[in-house]
Scaffold this active site. Structure first.
Site, short mmCIF file in Angstrom:
data_model
loop_
_atom_site.label_atom_id
_atom_site.label_comp_id
_atom_site.label_asym_id
_atom_site.label_seq_id
_atom_site.Cartn_x
_atom_site.Cartn_y
_atom_site.Cartn_z
N CYS A 63 0.82 -1.21 0.00
CA CYS A 63 0.00 0.00 0.00
C CYS A 63 0.86 1.27 0.00
CB CYS A 63 -0.91 -0.02 1.23
SG CYS A 63 -1.80 1.52 1.51
N ARG A 129 -14.40 1.62 6.17
CA ARG A 129 -13.39 0.79 5.52
C ARG A 129 -12.27 0.47 6.50
NH1 ARG A 129 -15.14 -1.56 0.79
NH2 ARG A 129 -16.67 -0.12 -0.11
N VAL A 130 -11.68 -0.71 6.33
CA VAL A 130 -10.56 -1.15 7.17
C VAL A 130 -9.29 -0.99 6.36
CG1 VAL A 130 -9.56 -3.12 8.37
CG2 VAL A 130 -12.02 -2.72 8.48
N GLU A 147 -4.93 7.75 9.44
CA GLU A 147 -4.75 8.64 8.29
C GLU A 147 -3.25 8.83 8.05
OE1 GLU A 147 -4.36 10.70 5.33
OE2 GLU A 147 -6.47 10.26 5.78
N SER A 148 -2.76 8.34 6.92
CA SER A 148 -1.32 8.32 6.66
C SER A 148 -0.71 9.73 6.67
CB SER A 148 -1.03 7.65 5.33
OG SER A 148 -1.54 8.40 4.23
N TYR A 195 -5.74 5.64 -8.73
CA TYR A 195 -6.87 4.81 -8.28
C TYR A 195 -8.15 5.21 -9.00
CZ TYR A 195 -4.06 2.70 -4.60
OH TYR A 195 -3.11 1.98 -3.92
#
Length: 329
Positions: A63, A129-130, A147-148, A195
Site C-alpha cells: 500500500c 473501511r478497514v 490517516e497516513s 486509483y
C-alpha cells in the site's frame, strides 16, 4: 476490500454505480494525535504522549499510503520505538489478513488474524473501511490514527526524543504553506488519481482522471528540471508522498490501472528523482516489489480476473540518478 457496518464485516467493494462510474475514496475515521507531551493535536484533536514502546504500527508493504509511514519510521530512526506488523499482500474476502508468508510480520499486540479485528477492538460498533496504516496505542487499547498524512507528521517530530538517528524536519514551518498546496495537487491528480483511473467503471469516469494525472506528471517533470526536490534544495514530506506512487507506477499503475500514456521511465527528471529517493539510505529496504505486484494483480479480480502477475518491467532503480547537477541538499 470490504468494510465494517455497525461492527459486522461485509465483503463489499466500492459502489461506483452511485457515483457515475467514478471511484471516490472514503475518509479515514480515527484522527487523534501523538505529541511529545500529550498536548492536543494541531486541530485540537485528543493528544497522546509520545513514549518508546507504547505504540504499534500496522502496515501493508503493498500500500502506498502505508509505505509513507514505513519510510518515516525508518528515516526517523524509530524502529526500536514503534513496533510493527505487516499484513499479507493478498486482500480477499476478509480484507487485510496476517500470514506467515515472506515479508509479513504477525500481530504481536492484539493477536488478530484479520485487520478488521483490530478495528473492532478499538470500536466494537465501527462502521467504515478497514485500511492501513494504523497507529495503535497499547496503553489505552485503541487506534490513535489511521490517516497516513497525519501519521507521518507525528513520526516527523513527535518522537524526536527517542529517535536513534538524525533526520531532517520534513515539514519545516517556513515551507508549510507551499508543502500543503503541492500535497493537495499531487494527492488529487497523482496519489489518488491512479486509483480513480484504475477503479473507474465507465469510460468518461476513467478518462477525466487519466488526463489530469498526466497533466500533473508533465508539470512535475518541468518543476524538477531545475529543482532537486519539490521544494527546491530541501527534501520534505511532499517528496515522500509523491515517491510512494512513483515507485509503483511502472510496475503496477501503468498496466493494471490503465495509466499507460507514459511510464515514469519516459520522464528524465522524474525518473532520476525517483532513483535518488529510492537510493536514500534505508528507503529501498521499505520497498517490496513482490508484495506490491502480487497485491494489485492478485487482489483486484474485477480488473485482472486471471490473477496472473506480470514479470516486468525490468527497471533499474539503483542506477545513476544524475540529480547532482542540481544544487545539493
Amino acid at each position: 476490500m470490504g468494510l465494517l457496518v455497525n461492527g459486522e464485516w461485509r465483503d463489499q467493494w466500492y459502489d461506483t454505480e452511485k457515483t457515475g462510474g467514478s471511484f471516490e475514496r472514503t475518509k479515514t475515521s480515527f484522527r487523534n494525535w501523538i505529541t511529545p507531551n500529550g498536548a492536543p493535536g494541531p486541530d485540537g484533536q485528543d493528544g497522546f504522549p509520545a513514549e518508546s514502546g507504547r505504540y504499534h504500527l500496522y502496515v501493508s508493504l503493498a500500500c502506498p499510503w502505508a509505505h509513507r509511514a514505513l519510510i518515516f519510521r525508518k528515516l526517523k530512526g524509530l524502529e526500536e520505538v514503534i513496533s510493527l506488523s505487516v499484513v499479507d499482500w493478498f486482500m480477499g474476502e476478509n480484507g487485510w489478513e496476517f500470514s506467515d508468508r515472506q515479508g509479513t510480520i504477525p500481530d504481536t499486540v492484539n493477536g488478530a488474524s484479520k485487520l478488521y479485528e483490530v478495528y473492532l477492538k478499538a470500536d466494537p460498533t465501527f462502521t467504515g473501511r478497514v485500511t492501513v496504516p494504523v497507529l495503535w496505542d497499547r496503553k489505552t487499547g485503541t487506534i490513535v490514527n489511521n490517516e497516513s498524512a497525519e501519521i507521518i507528521r507525528m513520526l516527523n517530530t513527535g518522537f524526536d526524543a527517542f529517535a536513534t538517528r538524525q533526520a531532517p524536519d520534513f515539514y519545516p514551518a517556513d515551507l508549510r504553506g507551499e508543502i500543503d498546496a503541492i500535497n493537495a495537487t499531487i494527492y488529487d491528480a497523482v496519489n489518488n488519481g491512479v486509483y480513480k483511473c484504475g477503479f473507474a467503471t465507465k469510460q468518461e469516469a476513467y478518462e477525466r482522471p487519466f488526463h489530469a494525472l498526466f497533466e500533473a506528471l508533465d508539470e512535475l517533470e518541468a518543476r524538477l528540471s531545475n529543482r532537486r526536490y519539490l521544494m527546491g534544495e530541501r527534501i520534505t514530506e511532499a517528496d515522500w508522498r509523491l515517491f510512494t506512487t512513483l515507485v509503483r507506477f511502472d510496475a503496477v499503475y501503468h498496466g493494471h490501472f490503465k495509466c499507460n500514456l507514459r511510464q515514469i521511465a519516459d520522464y528524465p527528471n522524474l525518473f532520476g528523482y525517483l532513483r535518488e529517493l529510492y537510493q536514500w539510505p534505508g528507503v529501498a529496504e521499505t520497498t517490496d516489489f513482490h508484495h506490491i505486484k502480487h497485491h494489485y494483480y492478485e487482489s483486484h479480480a474485477t480488473i485482472n480476473p486471471t490473477r496472473i502477475v506480470p514479470l516486468g518491467p525490468d527497471q533499474d532503480l539503483a542506477g545513476p540518478h544524475g540529480r547532482e547537477r542540481l544544487k545539493a541538499a
